[in-house]
Design a protein around this motif. Structure first.
Motif, PDB file in Angstrom:
ATOM      1  N   ARG A  17       0.901  -1.132  -0.047  1.00 11.23           N
ATOM      2  CA  ARG A  17      -0.029  -0.046   0.253  1.00 11.23           C
ATOM      3  C   ARG A  17       0.908   1.404  -0.005  1.00 11.23           C
ATOM      4  O   ARG A  17       0.496   2.108  -0.594  1.00 11.23           O
ATOM      5  CB  ARG A  17      -0.864   0.018   1.230  1.00 11.23           C
ATOM      6  CG  ARG A  17      -1.919   1.008   1.004  1.00 11.23           C
ATOM      7  CD  ARG A  17      -3.044   0.825   2.328  1.00 11.23           C
ATOM      8  NE  ARG A  17      -3.745   2.015   2.550  1.00 11.23           N
ATOM      9  CZ  ARG A  17      -4.317   2.192   3.665  1.00 11.23           C
ATOM     10  NH1 ARG A  17      -4.455   1.115   4.512  1.00 11.23           N
ATOM     11  NH2 ARG A  17      -4.956   3.548   3.703  1.00 11.23           N
ATOM     12  N   PHE A  18       2.180   1.239   0.574  1.00 12.89           N
ATOM     13  CA  PHE A  18       2.931   2.377   0.806  1.00 12.89           C
ATOM     14  C   PHE A  18       3.676   2.611  -0.734  1.00 12.89           C
ATOM     15  O   PHE A  18       3.510   3.607  -1.391  1.00 12.89           O
ATOM     16  CB  PHE A  18       3.962   2.297   1.692  1.00 12.89           C
ATOM     17  CG  PHE A  18       5.138   2.959   1.496  1.00 12.89           C
ATOM     18  CD1 PHE A  18       4.994   4.411   2.182  1.00 12.89           C
ATOM     19  CD2 PHE A  18       6.318   2.879   0.803  1.00 12.89           C
ATOM     20  CE1 PHE A  18       6.100   5.534   2.278  1.00 12.89           C
ATOM     21  CE2 PHE A  18       7.186   3.800   0.826  1.00 12.89           C
ATOM     22  CZ  PHE A  18       7.213   5.015   1.222  1.00 12.89           C
ATOM     23  N   VAL A  22       3.112   5.738  -3.108  1.00 17.78           N
ATOM     24  CA  VAL A  22       4.003   6.429  -3.942  1.00 17.78           C
ATOM     25  C   VAL A  22       4.073   6.692  -5.556  1.00 17.78           C
ATOM     26  O   VAL A  22       4.000   7.849  -6.104  1.00 17.78           O
ATOM     27  CB  VAL A  22       5.640   5.814  -3.698  1.00 17.78           C
ATOM     28  CG1 VAL A  22       6.687   6.168  -4.360  1.00 17.78           C
ATOM     29  CG2 VAL A  22       5.921   5.837  -2.085  1.00 17.78           C
ATOM     30  N   TRP A  23       3.678   5.472  -5.728  1.00 20.96           N
ATOM     31  CA  TRP A  23       3.153   5.687  -7.599  1.00 20.96           C
ATOM     32  C   TRP A  23       2.046   6.590  -7.704  1.00 20.96           C
ATOM     33  O   TRP A  23       2.051   7.273  -8.567  1.00 20.96           O
ATOM     34  CB  TRP A  23       2.810   4.351  -7.879  1.00 20.96           C
ATOM     35  CG  TRP A  23       2.582   4.072  -9.275  1.00 20.96           C
ATOM     36  CD1 TRP A  23       1.290   3.773  -9.875  1.00 20.96           C
ATOM     37  CD2 TRP A  23       3.444   3.896 -10.441  1.00 20.96           C
ATOM     38  NE1 TRP A  23       1.706   3.719 -11.192  1.00 20.96           N
ATOM     39  CE2 TRP A  23       2.858   3.742 -11.634  1.00 20.96           C
ATOM     40  CE3 TRP A  23       4.790   4.119 -10.468  1.00 20.96           C
ATOM     41  CZ2 TRP A  23       3.521   3.608 -12.794  1.00 20.96           C
ATOM     42  CZ3 TRP A  23       5.442   4.157 -11.701  1.00 20.96           C
ATOM     43  CH2 TRP A  23       4.627   3.853 -12.992  1.00 20.96           C
ATOM     44  N   GLY A  24       0.964   6.613  -6.891  1.00 22.33           N
ATOM     45  CA  GLY A  24      -0.168   7.284  -6.909  1.00 22.33           C
ATOM     46  C   GLY A  24       0.176   8.960  -6.885  1.00 22.33           C
ATOM     47  O   GLY A  24      -0.327   9.749  -7.551  1.00 22.33           O
ATOM     48  N   LEU A  25       1.348   9.112  -5.993  1.00 24.94           N
ATOM     49  CA  LEU A  25       1.565  10.482  -5.688  1.00 24.94           C
ATOM     50  C   LEU A  25       2.517  11.033  -7.072  1.00 24.94           C
ATOM     51  O   LEU A  25       2.193  12.148  -7.370  1.00 24.94           O
ATOM     52  CB  LEU A  25       2.450  10.688  -4.506  1.00 24.94           C
ATOM     53  CG  LEU A  25       1.745  10.624  -2.980  1.00 24.94           C
ATOM     54  CD1 LEU A  25       2.742  10.691  -1.823  1.00 24.94           C
ATOM     55  CD2 LEU A  25       1.004  11.838  -2.924  1.00 24.94           C
ATOM     56  N   VAL A  49      -6.649  17.214  -5.928  1.00 26.86           N
ATOM     57  CA  VAL A  49      -7.509  16.579  -4.886  1.00 26.86           C
ATOM     58  C   VAL A  49      -6.810  14.982  -4.829  1.00 26.86           C
ATOM     59  O   VAL A  49      -6.925  14.473  -3.616  1.00 26.86           O
ATOM     60  CB  VAL A  49      -8.942  16.570  -5.267  1.00 26.86           C
ATOM     61  CG1 VAL A  49      -9.760  15.762  -4.242  1.00 26.86           C
ATOM     62  CG2 VAL A  49      -9.402  17.920  -5.214  1.00 26.86           C
ATOM     63  N   LEU A  50      -6.793  14.419  -5.828  1.00 27.92           N
ATOM     64  CA  LEU A  50      -6.421  13.066  -5.741  1.00 27.92           C
ATOM     65  C   LEU A  50      -4.945  12.905  -5.128  1.00 27.92           C
ATOM     66  O   LEU A  50      -4.846  12.049  -4.312  1.00 27.92           O
ATOM     67  CB  LEU A  50      -6.455  12.490  -7.298  1.00 27.92           C
ATOM     68  CG  LEU A  50      -5.783  10.919  -7.116  1.00 27.92           C
ATOM     69  CD1 LEU A  50      -6.721   9.950  -6.518  1.00 27.92           C
ATOM     70  CD2 LEU A  50      -5.611  10.574  -8.684  1.00 27.92           C
ATOM     71  N   TRP A  51      -4.078  13.932  -5.267  1.00 24.38           N
ATOM     72  CA  TRP A  51      -2.669  13.967  -4.621  1.00 24.38           C
ATOM     73  C   TRP A  51      -3.085  14.223  -3.117  1.00 24.38           C
ATOM     74  O   TRP A  51      -2.266  13.282  -2.414  1.00 24.38           O
ATOM     75  CB  TRP A  51      -2.072  15.240  -5.264  1.00 24.38           C
ATOM     76  CG  TRP A  51      -0.619  15.171  -4.491  1.00 24.38           C
ATOM     77  CD1 TRP A  51       0.357  14.871  -5.093  1.00 24.38           C
ATOM     78  CD2 TRP A  51      -0.185  15.730  -3.387  1.00 24.38           C
ATOM     79  NE1 TRP A  51       1.580  14.900  -4.450  1.00 24.38           N
ATOM     80  CE2 TRP A  51       1.075  15.608  -3.202  1.00 24.38           C
ATOM     81  CE3 TRP A  51      -0.907  16.512  -2.456  1.00 24.38           C
ATOM     82  CZ2 TRP A  51       2.013  16.062  -2.111  1.00 24.38           C
ATOM     83  CZ3 TRP A  51      -0.427  16.900  -1.350  1.00 24.38           C
ATOM     84  CH2 TRP A  51       1.021  16.751  -1.169  1.00 24.38           C
ATOM     85  N   VAL A  54      -4.296  10.579  -1.568  1.00 28.88           N
ATOM     86  CA  VAL A  54      -3.168   9.785  -1.692  1.00 28.88           C
ATOM     87  C   VAL A  54      -2.092   9.931  -0.566  1.00 28.88           C
ATOM     88  O   VAL A  54      -1.604   9.204   0.118  1.00 28.88           O
ATOM     89  CB  VAL A  54      -2.577   9.780  -3.112  1.00 28.88           C
ATOM     90  CG1 VAL A  54      -1.414   8.798  -2.979  1.00 28.88           C
ATOM     91  CG2 VAL A  54      -3.548   8.975  -4.117  1.00 28.88           C
ATOM     92  N   ALA A  55      -2.089  11.390  -0.415  1.00 28.26           N
ATOM     93  CA  ALA A  55      -0.869  11.704   0.665  1.00 28.26           C
ATOM     94  C   ALA A  55      -1.576  11.440   2.096  1.00 28.26           C
ATOM     95  O   ALA A  55      -0.768  10.966   3.060  1.00 28.26           O
ATOM     96  CB  ALA A  55      -0.670  13.495   0.483  1.00 28.26           C
ATOM     97  N   VAL A  56      -2.816  11.701   2.240  1.00 25.90           N
ATOM     98  CA  VAL A  56      -3.406  11.296   3.421  1.00 25.90           C
ATOM     99  C   VAL A  56      -3.227   9.661   3.835  1.00 25.90           C
ATOM    100  O   VAL A  56      -3.056   9.340   4.782  1.00 25.90           O
ATOM    101  CB  VAL A  56      -4.983  11.690   3.708  1.00 25.90           C
ATOM    102  CG1 VAL A  56      -5.905  11.124   4.881  1.00 25.90           C
ATOM    103  CG2 VAL A  56      -4.846  13.311   3.841  1.00 25.90           C
ATOM    104  N   SER A  57      -3.707   9.124   2.618  1.00 22.28           N
ATOM    105  CA  SER A  57      -3.580   7.589   2.882  1.00 22.28           C
ATOM    106  C   SER A  57      -2.091   6.962   3.162  1.00 22.28           C
ATOM    107  O   SER A  57      -1.772   6.187   3.907  1.00 22.28           O
ATOM    108  CB  SER A  57      -3.857   7.027   1.293  1.00 22.28           C
ATOM    109  OG  SER A  57      -3.758   5.469   1.386  1.00 22.28           O
ATOM    110  N   MET A  58      -1.205   7.461   2.446  1.00 19.23           N
ATOM    111  CA  MET A  58      -0.004   7.388   2.589  1.00 19.23           C
ATOM    112  C   MET A  58       0.545   7.794   4.175  1.00 19.23           C
ATOM    113  O   MET A  58       1.403   6.965   4.979  1.00 19.23           O
ATOM    114  CB  MET A  58       0.999   8.140   1.902  1.00 19.23           C
ATOM    115  CG  MET A  58       2.701   8.021   2.072  1.00 19.23           C
ATOM    116  SD  MET A  58       3.614   8.861   1.050  1.00 19.23           S
ATOM    117  CE  MET A  58       3.650   7.720  -0.280  1.00 19.23           C
TER     118      MET A  58
END
Length: 88
Positions: A17-18, A22-25, A49-51, A54-58
């Motif tokens: 998931r990490f 990273v890939w999503g960011l 917004v997607l960024w 993803v940052a909160v998820s990370m």
């Protein structure tokens, strides 16, 4: 079939998931920059917004990784009780 010991033996794929975060960011950053340069502000905002998501998820993943595999919830969380009447 559930055995009743799942909370003790469960493993979470936090590293996967990490790295997906990273890939999503990377892609969200790329999309935000490219769409802003091309003149598509709506898509740039959507990627921004997607960024943020993803940052909160990370951040959550990193917090859970930092807690370690032996972390246990506090006294305010009730204990897990296996379902009654199930036998192997």
């Amino acid at each position: 079939m559930p055995t009743g010991s799942e909370p003790m033996t469960a493993r979470s794929p936090l590293r996967a998931r990490f790295w997906l975060s990273v890939w999503g960011l990377a892609w969200a950053t790329f999309g935000t920059v490219i769409f802003a340069l091309v003149g598509r502000p709506g898509w740039a905002v959507a990627c921004g917004v997607l960024w943020l998501v993803v940052a909160v998820s990370m951040a959550v993943v990193l917090r859970r990784m930092h807690q370690g595999s032996r972390w246990q919830p506090g006294r305010d969380v009730p204990p897990y009780l296996p379902p009654e009447g199930r036998r192997r």
